[in-house]
Structures are given as C-alpha cells and as structure tokens.
Design a protein around this motif. Structure first.
Motif, PDB file in Angstrom:
ATOM      1  N   HIS A  95       0.848  -1.188   0.000  1.00 33.29           N
ATOM      2  CA  HIS A  95       0.000   0.000   0.000  1.00 33.29           C
ATOM      3  C   HIS A  95       0.885   1.241   0.000  1.00 33.29           C
ATOM      4  O   HIS A  95       2.089   1.164   0.214  1.00 33.29           O
ATOM      5  N   ALA A  96       0.281   2.366  -0.231  1.00 33.38           N
ATOM      6  CA  ALA A  96       1.016   3.628  -0.304  1.00 33.38           C
ATOM      7  C   ALA A  96       1.345   4.148   1.098  1.00 33.38           C
ATOM      8  O   ALA A  96       0.737   3.746   2.093  1.00 33.38           O
ATOM      9  N   HIS A  97       2.319   5.048   1.144  1.00 34.72           N
ATOM     10  CA  HIS A  97       2.714   5.701   2.388  1.00 34.72           C
ATOM     11  C   HIS A  97       2.817   7.206   2.155  1.00 34.72           C
ATOM     12  O   HIS A  97       2.985   7.648   1.026  1.00 34.72           O
ATOM     13  N   PHE A  98       2.729   7.954   3.240  1.00 36.73           N
ATOM     14  CA  PHE A  98       2.823   9.405   3.176  1.00 36.73           C
ATOM     15  C   PHE A  98       3.905   9.855   4.147  1.00 36.73           C
ATOM     16  O   PHE A  98       3.884   9.501   5.325  1.00 36.73           O
ATOM     17  N   TYR A  99       4.856  10.641   3.652  1.00 36.95           N
ATOM     18  CA  TYR A  99       5.949  11.171   4.464  1.00 36.95           C
ATOM     19  C   TYR A  99       5.720  12.654   4.703  1.00 36.95           C
ATOM     20  O   TYR A  99       5.595  13.431   3.753  1.00 36.95           O
ATOM     21  N   CYS A 100       5.643  13.053   5.977  1.00 41.44           N
ATOM     22  CA  CYS A 100       5.446  14.458   6.314  1.00 41.44           C
ATOM     23  C   CYS A 100       6.807  15.149   6.328  1.00 41.44           C
ATOM     24  O   CYS A 100       7.703  14.756   7.087  1.00 41.44           O
ATOM     25  N   GLU A 101       6.935  16.163   5.488  1.00 36.37           N
ATOM     26  CA  GLU A 101       8.197  16.887   5.363  1.00 36.37           C
ATOM     27  C   GLU A 101       8.476  17.795   6.553  1.00 36.37           C
ATOM     28  O   GLU A 101       9.588  18.293   6.702  1.00 36.37           O
ATOM     29  N   ASN A 102       7.484  17.984   7.406  1.00 34.68           N
ATOM     30  CA  ASN A 102       7.678  18.833   8.575  1.00 34.68           C
ATOM     31  C   ASN A 102       8.077  18.018   9.809  1.00 34.68           C
ATOM     32  O   ASN A 102       9.112  18.262  10.405  1.00 34.68           O
ATOM     33  N   CYS A 103       7.278  17.032  10.170  1.00 33.84           N
ATOM     34  CA  CYS A 103       7.546  16.253  11.389  1.00 33.84           C
ATOM     35  C   CYS A 103       8.341  14.978  11.120  1.00 33.84           C
ATOM     36  O   CYS A 103       8.720  14.282  12.055  1.00 33.84           O
ATOM     37  N   HIS A 104       8.568  14.682   9.855  1.00 35.14           N
ATOM     38  CA  HIS A 104       9.390  13.538   9.432  1.00 35.14           C
ATOM     39  C   HIS A 104       8.818  12.188   9.853  1.00 35.14           C
ATOM     40  O   HIS A 104       9.554  11.231  10.038  1.00 35.14           O
ATOM     41  N   ARG A 105       7.490  12.120   9.973  1.00 33.95           N
ATOM     42  CA  ARG A 105       6.834  10.850  10.262  1.00 33.95           C
ATOM     43  C   ARG A 105       6.337  10.256   8.953  1.00 33.95           C
ATOM     44  O   ARG A 105       6.020  10.975   8.014  1.00 33.95           O
ATOM     45  N   THR A 106       6.254   8.934   8.917  1.00 31.37           N
ATOM     46  CA  THR A 106       5.735   8.219   7.764  1.00 31.37           C
ATOM     47  C   THR A 106       4.443   7.530   8.185  1.00 31.37           C
ATOM     48  O   THR A 106       4.400   6.875   9.223  1.00 31.37           O
ATOM     49  N   PHE A 107       3.392   7.692   7.377  1.00 33.36           N
ATOM     50  CA  PHE A 107       2.072   7.150   7.683  1.00 33.36           C
ATOM     51  C   PHE A 107       1.654   6.143   6.620  1.00 33.36           C
ATOM     52  O   PHE A 107       1.948   6.324   5.442  1.00 33.36           O
ATOM     53  N   CYS A 108       0.924   5.113   7.033  1.00 37.50           N
ATOM     54  CA  CYS A 108       0.340   4.159   6.089  1.00 37.50           C
ATOM     55  C   CYS A 108      -0.925   4.756   5.493  1.00 37.50           C
ATOM     56  O   CYS A 108      -1.731   5.345   6.207  1.00 37.50           O
ATOM     57  N   ILE A 109      -1.073   4.595   4.211  1.00 35.41           N
ATOM     58  CA  ILE A 109      -2.316   4.978   3.535  1.00 35.41           C
ATOM     59  C   ILE A 109      -2.915   3.660   3.024  1.00 35.41           C
ATOM     60  O   ILE A 109      -2.752   3.274   1.869  1.00 35.41           O
ATOM     61  N   ASP A 110      -3.550   2.943   3.955  1.00 34.32           N
ATOM     62  CA  ASP A 110      -4.027   1.587   3.672  1.00 34.32           C
ATOM     63  C   ASP A 110      -5.076   1.513   2.568  1.00 34.32           C
ATOM     64  O   ASP A 110      -5.191   0.504   1.892  1.00 34.32           O
ATOM     65  N   ASN A 111      -5.848   2.575   2.400  1.00 32.05           N
ATOM     66  CA  ASN A 111      -6.918   2.530   1.404  1.00 32.05           C
ATOM     67  C   ASN A 111      -6.461   2.986   0.024  1.00 32.05           C
ATOM     68  O   ASN A 111      -7.278   3.227  -0.845  1.00 32.05           O
ATOM     69  N   ALA A 112      -5.140   3.101  -0.179  1.00 32.30           N
ATOM     70  CA  ALA A 112      -4.591   3.518  -1.475  1.00 32.30           C
ATOM     71  C   ALA A 112      -3.622   2.452  -1.976  1.00 32.30           C
ATOM     72  O   ALA A 112      -2.435   2.483  -1.665  1.00 32.30           O
ATOM     73  N   PRO A 113      -4.141   1.496  -2.740  1.00 26.28           N
ATOM     74  CA  PRO A 113      -3.248   0.451  -3.251  1.00 26.28           C
ATOM     75  C   PRO A 113      -2.232   1.033  -4.233  1.00 26.28           C
ATOM     76  O   PRO A 113      -2.485   2.057  -4.873  1.00 26.28           O
ATOM     77  N   ILE A 114      -1.106   0.382  -4.321  1.00 23.61           N
ATOM     78  CA  ILE A 114      -0.059   0.823  -5.240  1.00 23.61           C
ATOM     79  C   ILE A 114      -0.494   0.476  -6.664  1.00 23.61           C
ATOM     80  O   ILE A 114      -0.843  -0.671  -6.945  1.00 23.61           O
ATOM     81  N   PRO A 115      -0.485   1.457  -7.560  1.00 21.83           N
ATOM     82  CA  PRO A 115      -0.904   1.171  -8.936  1.00 21.83           C
ATOM     83  C   PRO A 115       0.111   0.280  -9.654  1.00 21.83           C
ATOM     84  O   PRO A 115       1.314   0.340  -9.380  1.00 21.83           O
ATOM     85  N   GLU A 116      -0.391  -0.534 -10.545  1.00 23.10           N
ATOM     86  CA  GLU A 116       0.488  -1.395 -11.339  1.00 23.10           C
ATOM     87  C   GLU A 116       1.106  -0.563 -12.458  1.00 23.10           C
ATOM     88  O   GLU A 116       0.412   0.169 -13.165  1.00 23.10           O
TER      89      GLU A 116
END
Length: 147
Positions: A95-116
């Motif tokens: 699944h996709a992930h989101f990286y916050c450029e401010n707090c430097h945390r990485t979040f799972c975006i479970d409802n966004a599958p990686i496109p082929e």
C-alpha cells in the motif's frame, strides 16, 4: 499483540520464534506508524541494535515486514500482516505511504493500493516503494494557525 499471536505470525511466515524476534514483532505490531531501526532500538531496550537488525533482515526475507524508504529520514519498517506474496509474486499487503516533510513521520495509507506500472520487456520488479510527500494534518493545522 500477545506472545501467542506473535509466535503464530512468525511461524506462518516460516520464521522460528525466538525471544528477540517476538519482541521485535510485538514492537512493530503496537507501533502507530512505520518505525526506523533507531526508534525500534529505543522501544526495545532489552535487545541490542544488531539483534533487532538481524530480526528485521530475516523478516524482510520472509515478507513479514515492508521496508519503506521515504527519501527523507532513512528506512522504516512496518509489519506485514499478510502471509507472503500473491500468485503473481507481488506483496499482497502492499500500500502507499505518506511522508510528512515537517515532522518527518511516515504514515500508512491503507486505502490507497499501489498502482500497477507496466515495465518494458526484460525488466523484473522485485519491490515497490510508493511514498507521497507533503504535510500531515497535524502539521498543516499548526502551520495554518501561524499564518
């Protein structure tokens, strides 16, 4: 996640349960987001950094963790609750992930599958790292209040 569930997850992935491996799985399972090796070392005070790294390397080989390179603050690890790979060789928990450029945390975006992505002939995909970058809601809210 209790010790029994950790043991079952390790066994399901073909990994022999040891104390260090169970502690590492438990730390990843209780994490709210993907964790760096340093964060895991801080969270698991009874296992040294090399022991955690060896566990993570084994977990990666057995598809028990996703390795996320956010391009920001290094590599992070996330527990993969699926049982390995799909018939086509792809990770069935990708699944996709989101990286916050401010707090430097990485979040799972479970409802966004990686496109082929179709690859040219001769290329063989071994992994996918799909990371979006920007500002998380908490950082955006804090910055908009200062404007």
């Amino acid at each position: 996640m209790d010790e029994k569930k950790c043991t079952e997850l390790l066994t399901a992935h073909g990994i022999r349960p040891t104390v260090n491996r169970i502690l590492t799985v438990r730390a990843l399972a209780t994490a709210e987001r993907p964790m760096s090796l340093s964060e895991l070392e801080y969270k698991i005070l009874t296992v040294d950094k090399s022991g955690i790294f060896r566990a993570l390397t084994l977990f990666r080989e057995h598809h028990l963790v996703h390795v996320i390179d956010s391009g920001g603050d290094g590599v992070r690890y996330e527990l993969c609750l699926s049982h390995g790979r799909g018939r086509d060789g792809s990770d069935d928990d990708a699944h996709a992930h989101f990286y916050c450029e401010n707090c430097h945390r990485t979040f799972c975006i479970d409802n966004a599958p990686i496109p082929e992505v179709p690859l040219p002939e001769g290329y063989i995909q071994t992994s996918v790292n799909y990371v979006m970058k920007g500002y998380c809601p908490e950082c955006e809210k804090a910055s908009s209040g200062s404007r």
